[in-house]
Design a protein around this motif. Structure first.
Motif, mmCIF file in Angstrom:
data_model
loop_
_atom_site.group_PDB
_atom_site.id
_atom_site.type_symbol
_atom_site.label_atom_id
_atom_site.label_comp_id
_atom_site.label_asym_id
_atom_site.label_seq_id
_atom_site.Cartn_x
_atom_site.Cartn_y
_atom_site.Cartn_z
ATOM 1 N N LEU A 64 28.807 -9.589 -9.106
ATOM 2 C CA LEU A 64 27.964 -8.452 -9.491
ATOM 3 C C LEU A 64 26.723 -8.383 -8.588
ATOM 4 C CD1 LEU A 64 27.833 -6.122 -11.440
ATOM 5 C CD2 LEU A 64 26.465 -7.522 -12.967
ATOM 6 N N GLY A 65 26.140 -9.568 -8.310
ATOM 7 C CA GLY A 65 25.000 -9.615 -7.391
ATOM 8 C C GLY A 65 25.393 -9.095 -6.020
ATOM 9 N N LEU A 66 26.569 -9.504 -5.571
ATOM 10 C CA LEU A 66 27.045 -9.102 -4.251
ATOM 11 C C LEU A 66 27.216 -7.583 -4.178
ATOM 12 C CD1 LEU A 66 27.943 -10.335 -1.544
ATOM 13 C CD2 LEU A 66 30.283 -10.278 -2.388
ATOM 14 N N ILE A 67 27.784 -7.009 -5.248
ATOM 15 C CA ILE A 67 27.962 -5.544 -5.262
ATOM 16 C C ILE A 67 26.598 -4.854 -5.139
ATOM 17 C CG2 ILE A 67 28.715 -3.578 -6.655
ATOM 18 C CD1 ILE A 67 30.814 -5.461 -7.899
ATOM 19 N N THR A 68 25.612 -5.373 -5.885
ATOM 20 C CA THR A 68 24.256 -4.823 -5.783
ATOM 21 C C THR A 68 23.767 -4.906 -4.342
ATOM 22 O OG1 THR A 68 23.960 -5.855 -7.942
ATOM 23 C CG2 THR A 68 22.029 -4.845 -6.959
ATOM 24 N N GLY A 69 24.033 -6.063 -3.709
ATOM 25 C CA GLY A 69 23.626 -6.254 -2.317
ATOM 26 C C GLY A 69 24.329 -5.291 -1.383
ATOM 27 N N VAL A 70 25.625 -5.087 -1.596
ATOM 28 C CA VAL A 70 26.395 -4.181 -0.737
ATOM 29 C C VAL A 70 25.821 -2.771 -0.832
ATOM 30 C CG1 VAL A 70 28.633 -3.065 -0.410
ATOM 31 C CG2 VAL A 70 28.520 -5.525 -0.787
ATOM 32 N N LEU A 71 25.520 -2.348 -2.056
ATOM 33 C CA LEU A 71 24.954 -1.007 -2.236
ATOM 34 C C LEU A 71 23.623 -0.875 -1.489
ATOM 35 C CD1 LEU A 71 25.719 -0.297 -6.000
ATOM 36 C CD2 LEU A 71 26.856 0.638 -3.982
ATOM 37 N N LYS A 72 22.874 -1.982 -1.480
ATOM 38 C CA LYS A 72 21.582 -1.976 -0.792
ATOM 39 C C LYS A 72 21.790 -1.872 0.721
ATOM 40 C CE LYS A 72 17.205 -3.548 -0.106
ATOM 41 N NZ LYS A 72 16.006 -3.040 -0.742
ATOM 42 N N VAL A 73 22.678 -2.724 1.235
ATOM 43 C CA VAL A 73 22.867 -2.790 2.680
ATOM 44 C C VAL A 73 23.563 -1.541 3.208
ATOM 45 C CG1 VAL A 73 24.179 -4.012 4.457
ATOM 46 C CG2 VAL A 73 22.879 -5.292 2.757
ATOM 47 N N ARG A 74 24.581 -1.105 2.462
ATOM 48 C CA ARG A 74 25.423 -0.016 2.951
ATOM 49 C C ARG A 74 24.747 1.351 2.761
ATOM 50 N NH1 ARG A 74 27.712 2.836 5.177
ATOM 51 N NH2 ARG A 74 29.882 3.483 5.411
ATOM 52 N N SER B 207 18.165 1.005 -3.860
ATOM 53 C CA SER B 207 17.241 -0.037 -4.307
ATOM 54 C C SER B 207 17.927 -0.986 -5.274
ATOM 55 C CB SER B 207 16.036 0.598 -4.979
ATOM 56 O OG SER B 207 15.391 -0.354 -5.786
ATOM 57 N N GLU B 208 17.862 -2.287 -4.961
ATOM 58 C CA GLU B 208 18.507 -3.287 -5.821
ATOM 59 C C GLU B 208 17.846 -3.333 -7.191
ATOM 60 O OE1 GLU B 208 16.379 -3.940 -3.548
ATOM 61 O OE2 GLU B 208 15.025 -5.505 -4.219
ATOM 62 N N LEU B 209 16.625 -2.838 -7.238
ATOM 63 C CA LEU B 209 15.890 -2.801 -8.496
ATOM 64 C C LEU B 209 16.575 -1.850 -9.483
ATOM 65 C CD1 LEU B 209 12.335 -3.184 -7.495
ATOM 66 C CD2 LEU B 209 12.667 -2.232 -9.738
ATOM 67 N N ILE B 210 16.892 -0.662 -8.980
ATOM 68 C CA ILE B 210 17.490 0.365 -9.838
ATOM 69 C C ILE B 210 18.942 0.030 -10.154
ATOM 70 C CG2 ILE B 210 17.943 2.837 -10.050
ATOM 71 C CD1 ILE B 210 15.056 2.502 -9.525
ATOM 72 N N THR B 211 19.729 -0.238 -9.101
ATOM 73 C CA THR B 211 21.148 -0.514 -9.339
ATOM 74 C C THR B 211 21.297 -1.749 -10.220
ATOM 75 O OG1 THR B 211 21.212 -1.709 -7.249
ATOM 76 C CG2 THR B 211 22.010 0.546 -7.223
ATOM 77 N N GLY B 212 20.412 -2.726 -10.012
ATOM 78 C CA GLY B 212 20.481 -3.944 -10.824
ATOM 79 C C GLY B 212 20.363 -3.623 -12.302
ATOM 80 N N ILE B 213 19.376 -2.805 -12.644
ATOM 81 C CA ILE B 213 19.178 -2.457 -14.057
ATOM 82 C C ILE B 213 20.374 -1.666 -14.582
ATOM 83 C CG2 ILE B 213 17.769 -1.085 -15.636
ATOM 84 C CD1 ILE B 213 15.350 -1.808 -13.951
ATOM 85 N N MET B 214 20.907 -0.776 -13.747
ATOM 86 C CA MET B 214 22.043 0.022 -14.213
ATOM 87 C C MET B 214 23.269 -0.862 -14.444
ATOM 88 S SD MET B 214 21.627 3.705 -12.401
ATOM 89 C CE MET B 214 22.106 3.253 -10.783
ATOM 90 N N PHE B 215 23.457 -1.835 -13.553
ATOM 91 C CA PHE B 215 24.603 -2.746 -13.736
ATOM 92 C C PHE B 215 24.462 -3.579 -15.002
ATOM 93 C CE2 PHE B 215 25.795 -2.444 -9.089
ATOM 94 C CZ PHE B 215 27.010 -1.846 -9.369
ATOM 95 N N ASN B 216 23.220 -3.821 -15.435
ATOM 96 C CA ASN B 216 23.037 -4.564 -16.680
ATOM 97 C C ASN B 216 23.780 -3.886 -17.824
ATOM 98 O OD1 ASN B 216 21.429 -6.406 -15.438
ATOM 99 N ND2 ASN B 216 19.492 -5.510 -16.131
ATOM 100 N N TYR B 217 23.615 -2.563 -17.904
ATOM 101 C CA TYR B 217 24.273 -1.828 -18.998
ATOM 102 C C TYR B 217 25.783 -1.916 -18.870
ATOM 103 C CZ TYR B 217 19.671 -0.041 -20.027
ATOM 104 O OH TYR B 217 18.350 0.040 -20.352
#
Lengths: 362, 512
Positions: A131-141, A145-155
């Motif tokens: 899950l962390g990696l996916i957040t990272g991929v979204l950031k790099v690609r 913002s890992e801040l926003i996607t991170g919170i959304m992935f929490n849900y």
């Protein structure tokens, strides 16, 4: 222009180390005032707090049980921070770690423990890490913002766990929970008749790993360079993308271990909302510990103690648990406030130097 | 009595005494230089006079009256104006709108026409013809600066403070500017001229006050000063070797060759237009030009930090792949970046950690992914010694070092790699004379040991002193290539301003 006196140098380095301690003391003092205003006995409250968390062998063990996940999620936040990232997705990663661990922990009956247990722990790490990696991929690609996607992935992760424990993994019966994990996948207890399990040892090993990785290896050096100055990273040919991905995967992995240890070390089942916000609690642990292993070791313990003692405090001194939450919040406010203070001071100083020194290039 | 007197001015910033008991006085109508190295406290002193800072202690007297200046507005009311290094103009507004901006005489409805004719009359006094309704961004840097002065005069300023006014000008613009300043003084205006450039002081000013480390060194009549060495000694506090020892270049094989390079800047606009040149081993190629004419983009293209649109870059005959900083560095390229804070160093890391930035992944810096801190410590200590880096210890945070020492360890780190090609951009910007000369001599030494050096600087003196050949960049192209040491700075100045002289000049070979 920049010649600082030795005295102020000593003072400043002293304050870096002592500030978190001061923040905690100040928060406790304000907490005492608060209890006093409530018309209660603050001395009794703190005494029962200590008694409840450190008074008996069992109490100490329970405090350490509460501390273990905080080490993991504290490390999760800290490693991302060291790479210049803010991992607010730790909560979701905790859930994914628990879910992946449950997949393995519920199957492979009959497998010997020395294979089954490490495998389960590994899957917990991988679950969160993915899950962390996916957040990272979204950031790099995509630059998300890992801040926003991170919170959304929490849900998403929390709902995913809900889906599994109410559906495919549900144990027959009324309760929305899985069956008990296979014994061979359970983390053994360290002290008999307590809930203290070997997950604490894994957490301590992770702290050691964190230190060795960041300060002794070339990969850790790269990660710190990226975290401190991306311009310098580009300049020296260090790949920012690679390090962002690695940091997010490790951050997710640490958080995943928190969920995993909770499932196979404490509860032995997976159920809805099994994490009482461990993911978010890692943030103040890392913040107070200055994203340093020794700092996290101490601040994790502090938050664990506060948490485990709060029930006794409620019982013996009638102080509501909310007071402990207020004390925790105050610690965060003081530490975060200092960061803000430092930042504005730095900005102001830079501005003055710019004006005073002309083309100093600062 | 003096027109302006600043008595025993002290200004303390946290941890720093920027001005220490300074007595400074200026006569009416004189051009008074305020001389000192970076960080000597010149600008602080003037910011106090202009009301940007309050002095910690001390008094200011104007026309024998004690005044308290707490804001620039009060300073202007007292007839004190200041022109900053960075102009305070709004590019999208017209000239006249900029001039009247913030004036308290403005009514609800602006009478721009009247103001315009007043301003034109004022400008005409200084041989400046302006179209008051032209947008400000269309002006050249030199024009903008003169507009700033007109703006101050229009506000009734009698005492004008100019903060390093020539830093952004070409030599031609400087001489126009000097004419204007002399005229101001003839008209009875008083000018305080902040600078660290000695020839300008000798040329323009009547008296000169020297500050050193925040203290008043002396005030001298320029007529009594024999030469600029004497001024330099006052400024630095010791004798200064002006010229860098340098033998004629012995150029060897071609190290860097660039053919028809095109690239865009951060805004997506063309920044490099068909740039072609080459650099050989054992020579220093100087890149002259006013800031912002494509130099930064050029260096970034060469070091893999910027995408190139078209063109070929070859280093040692090998075409370098696009955007692969590490590969380029490994070809034997060292890069002293233009802004050490943005790229060159990690301010929160120790000196030791900073020194391994380019080599950490190699033996013996690390083995199998683990850093050899013990070896690194020894190495860092030696490097600091060799490159004269003054630091309490190699464990010290880079941030705590002075700018000169920071730059020295960056230069040390880059030169220690024995580069085939050294790209140095503003290697001594913002440094004092001592550190500047030291770094320049190390760059010459690198050339002598066979490195090809590409030196980018906006300081024409530095370029002329160090370079074996010079290219001049203007608006993203190369406007001239000069390999005759007899070329005058005025000629290069013309090129920097975009004026291409007649092709009949034989020592000049224009590039496409």
């Amino acid at each position: 222009m920049e010649s600082k006196t030795t005295r102020s140098k000593v003072l400043s380095s002293l304050s870096t180390a002592s500030f978190p301690v001061l923040a905690v003391i100040a928060a406790l003092v304000i907490g005492a005032v608060l209890i006093f205003i409530l018309g209660l006995d603050w001395r009794l409250a703190y005494k029962s707090l200590l008694q409840g968390s450190l008074g008996t062998k069992k109490a100490i063990a329970e405090s350490l049980v509460k501390t273990t996940p905080l080490y993991f999620t504290g490390l999760s936040f800290a490693i991302a921070k060291r790479c210049g990232l803010i991992n607010l997705g730790a909560e979701g990663q905790v859930y994914m770690g628990g879910l992946f661990a449950a997949f393995i922990g519920l199957s492979f009956a009959g497998l010997p423990r020395y294979i089954h247990l490490p495998l389960t722990v590994m899957m917990g790490f991988i679950g969160g890490g993915l899950l962390g990696l996916i957040t990272g991929v979204l950031k790099v690609r995509f630059g998300a913002s890992e801040l926003i996607t991170g919170i959304m992935f929490n849900y998403i992760a929390i709902k995913l766990v809900s889906f599994f424990v109410t559906g495919p993994l549900k144990e027959p019966g009324d309760l929305d929970q899985t069956a008990i994990m296979e014994v061979s996948a359970q983390i053994p207890r360290i002290i008999e008749n307590t809930r203290l399990h070997a997950g604490l040892i894994i957490a301590l090993l992770c702290l050691v790993f964190f230190y060795i990785f960041l300060w002794k290896t070339t990969s850790g050096y790269e990660m710190r360079v990226v975290g401190m100055n991306r311009g310098a990273a580009e300049y020296s040919g260090i790949s920012i993308s690679k390090n962002v991905l690695l940091a997010m995967a490790l951050a997710g992995g640490f958080a995943g271990l928190a969920g995993c240890c909770e499932v196979i070390g404490v509860q032995f089942r997976l159920f809805q909302d099994f994490s009482p916000q461990y993911g978010y609690e890692g943030l103040p642990v890392a913040l107070l510990g200055n994203s340093h292993p020794v700092g996290i070791l101490l601040s994790g313990l502090l938050f664990g103690v506060l948490k485990s003692g709060s029930n006794t405090m409620k019982m013996l001194a009638q102080v509501p648990v909310a007071v402990i939450q207020i004390i925790q919040a105050l610690v965060i406010i003081f530490v975060a406030g200092r960061e803000i203070y430092n930042l504005t001071k730095l900005l102001r100083r830079n501005k003055q130097l710019e004006k005073a020194g002309g083309m100093n290039g600062n | 009595m003096a027109y302006l007197e600043m008595k025993q001015i002290t200004k303390v910033f946290p941890g720093v005494v920027a001005n220490d008991n300074i007595n400074f006085s200026v006569e009416k109508g004189e051009i008074h230089a305020l001389l000192g190295e970076n960080g000597a406290g010149k600008t602080t002193l003037m910011n106090i006079l202009y009301g940007l800072y309050r002095q910690t202690s001390g008094e200011i007297w104007i026309n024998d009256k004690k005044v308290a200046i707490t804001s620039p507005k009060e300073a202007i009311d007292l007839g004190i104006g200041m022109v900053h290094q960075h102009f305070m103009l709004i590019p999208a507004l017209t000239i006249i709108e900029n001039v009247v901006l913030g004036m308290k005489e403005n009514k609800q409805i602006l009478d721009l026409k009247r103001a315009a004719s007043d301003v034109c009359a004022e400008a005409a006094k200084y041989d400046m013809t302006i179209d008051p309704f032209m947008e400000t961004w269309k002006l050249s840097v030199g024009q903008q600066q003169r507009l700033e002065i007109i703006k101050a005069l229009y506000r009734g300023v009698k005492l004008l403070i100019l903060d390093e006014p020539t830093a952004v000008l070409t030599p031609q613009e400087v001489s126009v500017f000097f004419t204007m300043v002399r005229k101001l003084s003839e008209e009875g205006h008083t000018v305080i001229f902040i600078t660290h450039k000695l020839p300008e002081v000798m040329q323009l000013c009547g008296r000169c006050t020297v500050l050193r480390h925040g203290k008043l060194e002396t005030t001298v009549n320029i007529n009594d000063v024999k030469n600029k060495q004497e001024l330099a000694r006052l400024m630095v506090g010791k004798d200064v070797e002006f010229s860098v020892q340098k033998t004629p270049a012995v150029p060897g094989e071609e190290v860097l060759s660039i053919k028809n390079l095109n690239a865009r800047n951060n805004k997506g606009l063309p920044a490099l237009k068909n740039v072609s040149f080459d650099v050989h081993a054992g020579e220093i190629l100087g890149v002259a030009g006013v800031d912002g004419n494509g130099q930064s983009e050029l260096v970034e293209c060469l070091t893999g930090l910027r995408k190139i649109d078209s063109g070929v870059i070859r280093i040692m005959g090998v075409e370098i792949p696009k955007l692969a900083a590490r590969t380029i560095l490994e070809q034997g390229v060292s890069h002293i970046p233009e802004d050490r804070h943005r790229r060159g160093m990690l301010k929160d890391m120790s000196v030791k950690e900073n020194l391994i930035l380019m080599n950490y992944f190699k033996e013996p810096y690390s083995t199998k992914g683990f850093l050899n801190w013990k070896w690194i410590s020894g190495y860092a200590q030696e490097l600091c010694k060799e490159f004269n880096v003054k630091t309490p210890s190699i464990e010290e945070k880079a941030d705590k070092l002075s700018g000169g020492n920071q730059q020295k360890f960056i230069v040390g780190r880059e030169l220690e790699r024995k580069p085939k090609l050294l790209i140095a951009m503003h290697p001594d910007r913002g440094l004092d004379i001592g550190a500047t000369k030291y770094i320049q001599s190390r760059i010459v030494a690198a050339r002598d040991s066979g490195s090809a050096v590409l030196l980018v600087s906006t300081e024409l003196d530095e370029i002329m002193e160090l370079s074996d050949r010079i290219i001049v960049m203007y608006e993203g192209g190369i406007i001239g290539l000069i390999d005759d040491p007899q070329v005058t700075r005025e000629y290069i100045g013309l090129l920097m301003a975009g004026t291409r002289p007649q092709d009949s000049l034989e020592w000049m070979s224009p590039c496409p």
